[in-house]
Write a protein that holds these residues in place. Structure first.
Motif, PDB file in Angstrom:
ATOM      1  N   THR A 112      -3.309  86.532  41.281  1.00 38.59           N
ATOM      2  CA  THR A 112      -4.637  85.915  41.419  1.00 38.59           C
ATOM      3  C   THR A 112      -5.366  85.729  40.099  1.00 38.59           C
ATOM      4  O   THR A 112      -6.318  84.963  40.018  1.00 38.59           O
ATOM      5  CB  THR A 112      -5.539  86.805  42.312  1.00 38.59           C
ATOM      6  OG1 THR A 112      -5.691  88.074  41.670  1.00 38.59           O
ATOM      7  CG2 THR A 112      -4.928  86.987  43.696  1.00 38.59           C
ATOM      8  N   GLN A 166      -7.774  79.901  37.828  1.00 40.49           N
ATOM      9  CA  GLN A 166      -7.909  81.356  37.646  1.00 40.49           C
ATOM     10  C   GLN A 166      -9.039  81.720  36.686  1.00 40.49           C
ATOM     11  O   GLN A 166      -8.873  82.520  35.768  1.00 40.49           O
ATOM     12  CB  GLN A 166      -6.577  81.976  37.197  1.00 40.49           C
ATOM     13  CG  GLN A 166      -5.499  81.821  38.269  1.00 40.49           C
ATOM     14  CD  GLN A 166      -4.381  82.840  38.159  1.00 40.49           C
ATOM     15  OE1 GLN A 166      -4.190  83.457  37.116  1.00 40.49           O
ATOM     16  NE2 GLN A 166      -3.647  83.011  39.231  1.00 40.49           N
ATOM     17  N   GLN A 194      -9.424  79.116  42.032  1.00 41.88           N
ATOM     18  CA  GLN A 194      -8.140  79.780  42.270  1.00 41.88           C
ATOM     19  C   GLN A 194      -6.998  79.152  41.487  1.00 41.88           C
ATOM     20  O   GLN A 194      -6.101  79.855  41.021  1.00 41.88           O
ATOM     21  CB  GLN A 194      -7.814  79.772  43.766  1.00 41.88           C
ATOM     22  CG  GLN A 194      -8.836  80.579  44.565  1.00 41.88           C
ATOM     23  CD  GLN A 194      -8.591  80.541  46.060  1.00 41.88           C
ATOM     24  OE1 GLN A 194      -7.562  80.073  46.527  1.00 41.88           O
ATOM     25  NE2 GLN A 194      -9.548  81.037  46.826  1.00 41.88           N
TER      26      GLN A 194
END
Ligand code: ZN
Length: 130
Positions: free
Chosen positions: A123, A47, A44
């Motif tokens: 995201t 990415q 995360q």
């Protein structure tokens, strides 16, 4: 419902079936076994996906996912849980490189407006633009 070809790539085969049957919106589930597997974990903060490869036979204890559109083509997003010979499970984002030993699937098609994927800034993923 159907079965996948022995030796085929799991994600490629599921996608080809959705394309061939003209399914643009739906859900998929499957059970079976693989000869080897490749699954992703989304980093995360970075990415980007990091991948794990399992070069051993494993059971598909569960595969679940959806069908939507990406670049106007049917796209399958699926997650898979795999068990080794001791019953220990691993799971993640189904990636190309997972080779079918035997697999039975259920693919349900839905009517309604299509869901199209596009880049999501928060995201870094290709998410539904809904
Ligand atoms: Zn995923």
């Amino acid at each position: 419902m159907g079965k996948l070809r022995h030796g085929s790539d799991l994600l490629t085969e599921l996608t080809a079936i959705a394309v061939r049957r003209g399914i643009q919106l739906g859900r998929i589930e499957a059970i079976g076994a693989v000869r080897q597997a490749r699954i992703g974990f989304y980093d995360q903060s970075g990415q980007k996906y990091r991948y794990c490869t399992f070069e051993q036979p494993m059971e598909i204890t569960q595969l679940i996912g959806n069908v939507s559109l990406k670049d106007e083509n049917a796209f399958i997003h699926a997650h898979i849980t795999l068990a080794d010979e001791t019953g220990k499970c691993y799971g993640g984002h189904l990636a190309h490189g997972t080779e079918v030993f035997a697999c039975e699937f259920i693919l349900e098609a839905y009517d309604g407006p299509t869901f199209e994927r596009s880049f999501d800034v928060e995201t870094g993923l290709q998410l539904w633009s809904i």
